[in-house]
Write an enzyme that holds these catalytic residues in place. Structure first.
Site, PDB file in Angstrom:
ATOM      1  N   TYR A  25     -33.951  58.543 -22.499  1.00  0.00           N
ATOM      2  CA  TYR A  25     -34.370  57.466 -21.597  1.00  0.00           C
ATOM      3  C   TYR A  25     -34.674  58.103 -20.239  1.00  0.00           C
ATOM      4  O   TYR A  25     -34.085  57.789 -19.225  1.00  0.00           O
ATOM      5  CB  TYR A  25     -33.259  56.414 -21.494  1.00  0.00           C
ATOM      6  N   ARG A  48     -26.646  60.098 -25.084  1.00  0.00           N
ATOM      7  CA  ARG A  48     -25.287  60.643 -25.036  1.00  0.00           C
ATOM      8  C   ARG A  48     -24.451  59.693 -24.180  1.00  0.00           C
ATOM      9  O   ARG A  48     -24.838  59.415 -23.020  1.00  0.00           O
ATOM     10  CB  ARG A  48     -25.289  62.022 -24.378  1.00  0.00           C
ATOM     11  N   SER A  53     -28.251  58.770 -18.087  1.00  0.00           N
ATOM     12  CA  SER A  53     -29.224  57.708 -18.358  1.00  0.00           C
ATOM     13  C   SER A  53     -28.643  56.559 -19.187  1.00  0.00           C
ATOM     14  O   SER A  53     -29.274  55.511 -19.320  1.00  0.00           O
ATOM     15  CB  SER A  53     -30.483  58.275 -19.026  1.00  0.00           C
ATOM     16  N   HIS A 108     -45.417  64.904 -27.535  1.00  0.00           N
ATOM     17  CA  HIS A 108     -45.940  66.260 -27.312  1.00  0.00           C
ATOM     18  C   HIS A 108     -45.657  67.033 -28.592  1.00  0.00           C
ATOM     19  O   HIS A 108     -44.577  66.874 -29.177  1.00  0.00           O
ATOM     20  CB  HIS A 108     -45.242  66.889 -26.099  1.00  0.00           C
ATOM     21  N   GLY A 134     -44.417  59.012 -17.138  1.00  0.00           N
ATOM     22  CA  GLY A 134     -43.927  57.722 -17.621  1.00  0.00           C
ATOM     23  C   GLY A 134     -44.076  56.581 -16.622  1.00  0.00           C
ATOM     24  O   GLY A 134     -44.440  55.460 -17.002  1.00  0.00           O
ATOM     25  N   GLU A 203     -51.115  72.593 -17.987  1.00  0.00           N
ATOM     26  CA  GLU A 203     -50.020  72.586 -17.008  1.00  0.00           C
ATOM     27  C   GLU A 203     -49.758  73.981 -16.438  1.00  0.00           C
ATOM     28  O   GLU A 203     -49.341  74.107 -15.293  1.00  0.00           O
ATOM     29  CB  GLU A 203     -48.752  71.936 -17.586  1.00  0.00           C
ATOM     30  N   GLU A 235     -53.527  71.100   5.839  1.00  0.00           N
ATOM     31  CA  GLU A 235     -54.796  71.609   5.308  1.00  0.00           C
ATOM     32  C   GLU A 235     -54.750  71.905   3.820  1.00  0.00           C
ATOM     33  O   GLU A 235     -55.730  71.698   3.111  1.00  0.00           O
ATOM     34  CB  GLU A 235     -55.237  72.881   6.069  1.00  0.00           C
TER      35      GLU A 235
HETATM   36  N1  LIG Z   1     -42.742  63.931 -18.471  1.00  0.00           N
HETATM   37  C1  LIG Z   1     -43.905  63.381 -18.819  1.00  0.00           C
HETATM   38  O1  LIG Z   1     -44.526  62.647 -18.067  1.00  0.00           O
HETATM   39  C2  LIG Z   1     -44.480  63.632 -20.198  1.00  0.00           C
HETATM   40  C3  LIG Z   1     -45.827  63.336 -20.434  1.00  0.00           C
HETATM   41  C4  LIG Z   1     -46.314  63.422 -21.747  1.00  0.00           C
HETATM   42  C5  LIG Z   1     -45.465  63.844 -22.753  1.00  0.00           C
HETATM   43  N2  LIG Z   1     -44.169  64.168 -22.478  1.00  0.00           N
HETATM   44  C6  LIG Z   1     -43.280  64.559 -23.588  1.00  0.00           C
HETATM   45  O2  LIG Z   1     -42.324  63.512 -23.755  1.00  0.00           O
HETATM   46  C7  LIG Z   1     -41.094  64.059 -24.231  1.00  0.00           C
HETATM   47  C8  LIG Z   1     -39.969  63.663 -23.273  1.00  0.00           C
HETATM   48  O3  LIG Z   1     -40.200  64.316 -22.037  1.00  0.00           O
HETATM   49  P1  LIG Z   1     -39.614  63.731 -20.662  1.00  0.00           P
HETATM   50  O4  LIG Z   1     -40.219  64.539 -19.577  1.00  0.00           O
HETATM   51  O5  LIG Z   1     -39.729  62.253 -20.658  1.00  0.00           O
HETATM   52  O6  LIG Z   1     -38.057  64.121 -20.847  1.00  0.00           O
HETATM   53  P2  LIG Z   1     -36.890  63.913 -19.800  1.00  0.00           P
HETATM   54  O7  LIG Z   1     -37.225  62.893 -18.772  1.00  0.00           O
HETATM   55  O8  LIG Z   1     -36.465  65.263 -19.274  1.00  0.00           O
HETATM   56  O9  LIG Z   1     -35.732  63.368 -20.780  1.00  0.00           O
HETATM   57  C9  LIG Z   1     -34.510  63.042 -20.264  1.00  0.00           C
HETATM   58  C10 LIG Z   1     -33.789  62.155 -21.261  1.00  0.00           C
HETATM   59  O10 LIG Z   1     -33.415  62.922 -22.411  1.00  0.00           O
HETATM   60  C11 LIG Z   1     -32.002  62.805 -22.597  1.00  0.00           C
HETATM   61  N3  LIG Z   1     -31.472  64.046 -23.139  1.00  0.00           N
HETATM   62  C12 LIG Z   1     -31.612  65.291 -22.637  1.00  0.00           C
HETATM   63  N4  LIG Z   1     -30.993  66.194 -23.409  1.00  0.00           N
HETATM   64  C13 LIG Z   1     -30.414  65.483 -24.425  1.00  0.00           C
HETATM   65  C14 LIG Z   1     -29.625  65.833 -25.530  1.00  0.00           C
HETATM   66  N5  LIG Z   1     -29.287  67.100 -25.789  1.00  0.00           N
HETATM   67  N6  LIG Z   1     -29.187  64.836 -26.349  1.00  0.00           N
HETATM   68  C15 LIG Z   1     -29.512  63.544 -26.113  1.00  0.00           C
HETATM   69  N7  LIG Z   1     -30.280  63.154 -25.073  1.00  0.00           N
HETATM   70  C16 LIG Z   1     -30.712  64.105 -24.237  1.00  0.00           C
HETATM   71  C17 LIG Z   1     -31.468  62.539 -21.211  1.00  0.00           C
HETATM   72  O11 LIG Z   1     -30.209  61.928 -21.333  1.00  0.00           O
HETATM   73  P3  LIG Z   1     -28.967  62.255 -20.346  1.00  0.00           P
HETATM   74  O12 LIG Z   1     -28.992  61.192 -19.307  1.00  0.00           O
HETATM   75  O13 LIG Z   1     -27.806  62.176 -21.265  1.00  0.00           O
HETATM   76  O14 LIG Z   1     -29.191  63.629 -19.779  1.00  0.00           O
HETATM   77  C18 LIG Z   1     -32.500  61.585 -20.669  1.00  0.00           C
HETATM   78  O15 LIG Z   1     -32.303  60.279 -21.156  1.00  0.00           O
HETATM   79  C19 LIG Z   1     -41.310  65.561 -24.327  1.00  0.00           C
HETATM   80  O16 LIG Z   1     -41.724  65.866 -25.636  1.00  0.00           O
HETATM   81  C20 LIG Z   1     -42.445  65.812 -23.351  1.00  0.00           C
HETATM   82  O17 LIG Z   1     -43.195  66.987 -23.625  1.00  0.00           O
HETATM   83  C21 LIG Z   1     -43.653  64.065 -21.229  1.00  0.00           C
END
Ligand SMILES: NC(=O)c1ccc[n+]([C@@H]2O[C@H](COP(=O)([O-])OP(=O)(O)OC[C@H]3O[C@@H](n4cnc5c(N)ncnc54)[C@H](OP(=O)(O)O)[C@@H]3O)[C@@H](O)[C@H]2O)c1
Length: 335
Positions: A25, A48, A53, A108, A134, A203, A235
Site C-alpha cells: 500500500y 505486514r 502502511s 512492472h 500513483g 529512468e 536556472e
Molecule cells: N512508484 C511508481 O510510481 C511506479 C510506477 C509504475 C510501476 N511501479 C511498480 O509498482 C510496483 C510497486 O512499486 P511502488 O513504488 O508503489 O512500491 P512502494 O511504494 O515502495 O511500496 C511500498 C509498500 O510495499 C510494502 N512492502 C515493502 N516491503 C514489503 C515486504 N517485504 N512485505 C510486505 N510488504 C512490503 C510496504 O509496506 P510497509 O509499510 O510494511 O513497509 C508498502 O505498503 C513495483 O513493481 C514498481 O516497479 C511503480
C-alpha cells in the site's frame, strides 16, 4: 503498437465477482487499491502488521490483512510491493496460494523478465503499468469520476500478458486498466520484457539518472565560476518543470515555440555539444546491461547484500549543495 481505449474494451464480467488482493500500500498500491475499490471491486490489501502502511490502509477504509491471508483470498494477486521484495513474497506467500484459475498481476515486469519468479502454468500473468506515479493515477481517476475534482491529464498505461492460461488474460488486464480509468488515455499493448527494458532505460538514461546528473553538472558549473547558488538553482532546476510541462503538453517543438528566440538559437545549437556520440554510446552500453540482465544481477546482489552502495549514493545526493540551497528557497517561496 496496438492501443485500446474505453470503447474497445468489453469488460471481463466474471472479474467483477472476484477478489482483488493488492499486496503493498505504497505509491502504486494505495492508488490502485483505492481505484479498484471505487470501481466496485472487492479489494483486500495484504501488508505486514508491523509495517507503517498498515494503519494508513485501515484509515483509508481498506480491508487490511496479512500478505498470506490476502493471497489466500485473492483471485487476482497484485504484486505492488518494491520489485526487489517480489521473489521472497512470491516464494513465502503467493506461490503456496496460487491455485489454477488465479491471476498474477504486476505493474512492472522486472521479476518476471529476469526470472526472479516463475509462475506455474494454469495462472494468468498480466501487467498493467501506469505511466505515472500513483498519486497522479489517483488524481486522474478522481477527476474523471467527478470533474469537480482537481484537473490533471488522463494517465496512459502499458498492458501485457506473460502467460495466458484462461484464454482471456488480455481482457482481464484491459478490464482492470479501464477500472482505473487508464484507458481514457489508452492502454498500449507490449511484451513484458519490452516494458521492463524500456522502463529501466528511461529512468536510468533520461528521467531520473540522466536528468539529475545534468542538473547537478549545470549547477556545479555555474557555482564554480562564481555565480550565486540561488541563481544557479533557478536556472537549472526550478525552471526545468516549466520547460518539461511545455514538452509534455505539445512536444519538443511546442516548447521551442514558447521560449525566446535567443533561447531557441542557443539551445538548438549548443544542446548537441552535450549529448555527443559518446553520450549516445553510453546510452547503448546502458541498454545492453539492461537487456543482457547485467544490471538486474547487480541490483539483486546489492539489495541482498544490504544496499551499502545504494545508501552511500543516497547520502551523497542529500549533501549536494543544490539540495541545501533548494530546500531553503522552496521553504521561503510563496506559491
Ligand atoms: N512508484 C511508481 O510510481 C511506479 C510506477 C509504475 C510501476 N511501479 C511498480 O509498482 C510496483 C510497486 O512499486 P511502488 O513504488 O508503489 O512500491 P512502494 O511504494 O515502495 O511500496 C511500498 C509498500 O510495499 C510494502 N512492502 C515493502 N516491503 C514489503 C515486504 N517485504 N512485505 C510486505 N510488504 C512490503 C510496504 O509496506 P510497509 O509499510 O510494511 O513497509 C508498502 O505498503 C513495483 O513493481 C514498481 O516497479 C511503480
Amino acid at each position: 503498437m496496438k492501443i485500446y481505449y474505453d470503447a474497445d474494451i468489453t469488460d471481463d464480467a466474471e472479474l467483477k465477482a472476484k477478489t482483488i488482493a493488492v499486496l503493498g500500500y505504497g505509491i502504486q498500491g494505495a492508488a490502485q487499491a483505492q481505484c479498484f475499490k471505487d470501481a466496485g471491486y472487492r479489494v483486500v490489501v495484504g501488508l505486514r502488521p508491523e509495517g507503517k502502511s498498515w494503519n494508513q490502509a485501515k484509515q483509508d477504509g481498506m480491508n487490511v490483512m496479512t500478505v498470506a491471508e490476502a493471497c489466500q483470498r485473492g483471485d487476482v494477486i497484485c504484486m505492488l510491493t518494491p520489485d526487489m521484495t517480489h521473489p521472497q513474497i512470491y516464494a513465502q506467500h503467493v506461490k503456496p496460494n496460487l491455485r489454477e484459475g488465479k491471476t498474477l498481476y504486476f505493474s512492472h515486469g522486472f521479476a518476471v523478465t529476469y526470472k526472479l519468479i516463475q509462475p506455474p502454468p494454469g495462472v494468468d500473468v498480466i501487467m498493467v503499468a501506469p505511466k505515472a506515479p500513483g498519486a497522479k493515477v489517483r488524481q486522474a481517476f478522481l477527476h474523471l469520476t467527478d470533474f469537480k475534482n482537481p484537473a490533471t491529464s488522463p494517465i496512459p498505461c502499458l498492458v501485457s500478458v506473460a502467460q495466458d492460461a484462461s484464454g482471456h488474460a488480455l481482457q482481464k488486464a484491459l478490464t482492470l486498466a479501464k477500472a482505473m480509468k487508464l484507458t481514457r488515455a489508452g492502454a498500449f499493448e507490449c511484451f513484458f520484457d519490452q516494458e521492463t527494458h524500456s522502463d529501466l532505460f528511461g529512468e536510468q538514461a533520461v528521467l531520473c539518472g540522466g536528468t539529475t546528473e545534468l542538473i547537478k553538472a549545470g549547477f556545479d558549473t555555474l557555482v564554480a565560476r562564481g555565480y550565486p547558488p540561488e541563481m544557479a538553482y533557478f536556472e537549472v532546476l526550478h525552471e526545468l518543470k516549466l520547460i518539461v510541462d511545455l514538452i509534455q503538453e505539445g512536444g519538443i517543438e511546442n516548447m521551442w515555440e514558447r521560449v525566446s528566440e535567443t533561447a531557441r538559437y542557443g539551445g538548438r545549437t549548443r544542446g548537441k555539444a552535450l549529448v555527443t556520440p559518446q553520450t549516445r554510446q553510453a546510452m547503448n552500453d546502458l541498454l545492453d546491461a539492461i537487456e543482457n540482465g547485467e544490471f538486474a544481477k547487480e541490483w539483486v546482489a546489492e539489495y541482498r547484500a544490504g544496499m551499502t552502495k545504494f545508501n552511500a549514493l543516497k547520502e551523497e545526493g542529500q549533501k549536494h549543495p543544490i539540495e541545501i540551497v533548494g530546500s531553503t528557497i522552496r521553504r521561503n517561496m510563496v506559491r
